[in-house]
Write an enzyme that holds these catalytic residues in place. Structure first.
Site, PDB file in Angstrom:
ATOM      1  N   TYR A  62      33.225  15.040 -44.647  1.00  0.00           N
ATOM      2  CA  TYR A  62      34.433  14.323 -45.035  1.00  0.00           C
ATOM      3  C   TYR A  62      34.714  13.246 -43.983  1.00  0.00           C
ATOM      4  CZ  TYR A  62      35.045  17.637 -48.749  1.00  0.00           C
ATOM      5  OH  TYR A  62      34.832  18.385 -49.871  1.00  0.00           O
ATOM      6  N   TYR A  83      35.981  11.834 -55.290  1.00  0.00           N
ATOM      7  CA  TYR A  83      36.129  10.672 -54.424  1.00  0.00           C
ATOM      8  C   TYR A  83      35.102   9.573 -54.711  1.00  0.00           C
ATOM      9  CZ  TYR A  83      38.961  13.877 -51.637  1.00  0.00           C
ATOM     10  OH  TYR A  83      39.911  14.768 -51.221  1.00  0.00           O
ATOM     11  N   HIS A 133      37.583   4.544 -50.340  1.00  0.00           N
ATOM     12  CA  HIS A 133      37.072   5.168 -49.110  1.00  0.00           C
ATOM     13  C   HIS A 133      35.587   5.517 -49.204  1.00  0.00           C
ATOM     14  CE1 HIS A 133      39.000   5.844 -45.406  1.00  0.00           C
ATOM     15  NE2 HIS A 133      39.316   7.111 -45.508  1.00  0.00           N
TER      16      HIS A 133
END
Length: 187
Positions: free
Chosen positions: A64, A14, A19
């Site tokens: 997360y 990620y 994000h």
């Protein structure tokens, strides 16, 4: 004391996604303050510094995105912080890519990380620094978009936006008023 929280997802896959703008900006804030992410506590990676004799904690939750509130709640409780000692940096799909917007409070909007923070802490009256990620030319579902990698041709734009977001968060940690920070960095 002041807490700067950058939102993102902890896995390497990620690292370059939209994000993770909050994680990137938190790293920039730590660099501005001469801090390093050396320890983990309260389900977050932590860097510490001092500004004018006051401790500043920069945190990247390891929970997360959708459970970011757990780490923020734990940090707020551990350090006995009030909402006015918190600033959260995160990506915002509702703002054009590369723009930075600062607000003193507000709703979570479409952001699940912010929903989690508001739900876990029970308050929404805290500063937020948002990095715009919306690309008018991309037409895919939000969840797919936010978890996709930033295009190479946009990397400098987002790198610059994260640096501005970090500067805004550090200015707040240094005691600059939200109004002053908004007038300098919004846009």
């Amino acid at each position: 004391m002041f807490l700067i929280v950058g939102l993102g997802n902890p896995e390497e896959k990620y690292a370059r996604t939209f994000h993770n703008m909050g994680f990137l900006a938190a790293a920039d804030a730590a660099e501005l303050l001469g801090a390093k992410f050396k320890k983990k506590e309260c389900e977050a990676q932590i860097a510490e510094s001092f500004v004018g004799g006051e401790k500043v904690i920069i945190a990247r939750p390891l929970t997360y995105m959708n459970a970011s509130g757990r780490a923020v709640k734990q940090l707020m409780k551990k350090y006995k912080l009030s909402p006015n000692e918190l600033v959260v940096i995160y990506d915002d799909y509702d703002i054009p890519k590369g723009h930075v917007r600062i607000r003193p409070s507000g709703s979570a909007g479409t952001h699940n990380g912010m929903r989690s923070i508001i739900a876990e802490t029970g308050f929404s009256e805290f500063a937020r620094v948002r990095v715009g990620i919306r690309d008018a030319e991309v037409n895919i579902p939000i969840i797919n978009y936010v978890l996709s990698d930033v295009k190479k041709e946009d990397y400098e734009l987002f790198s610059s936006a994260c640096k501005r977001a970090a500067e805004a968060a550090v200015a707040l940690a240094k005691g600059e008023s939200i109004e002053s920070v908004m007038s300098k960095y919004n846009g």
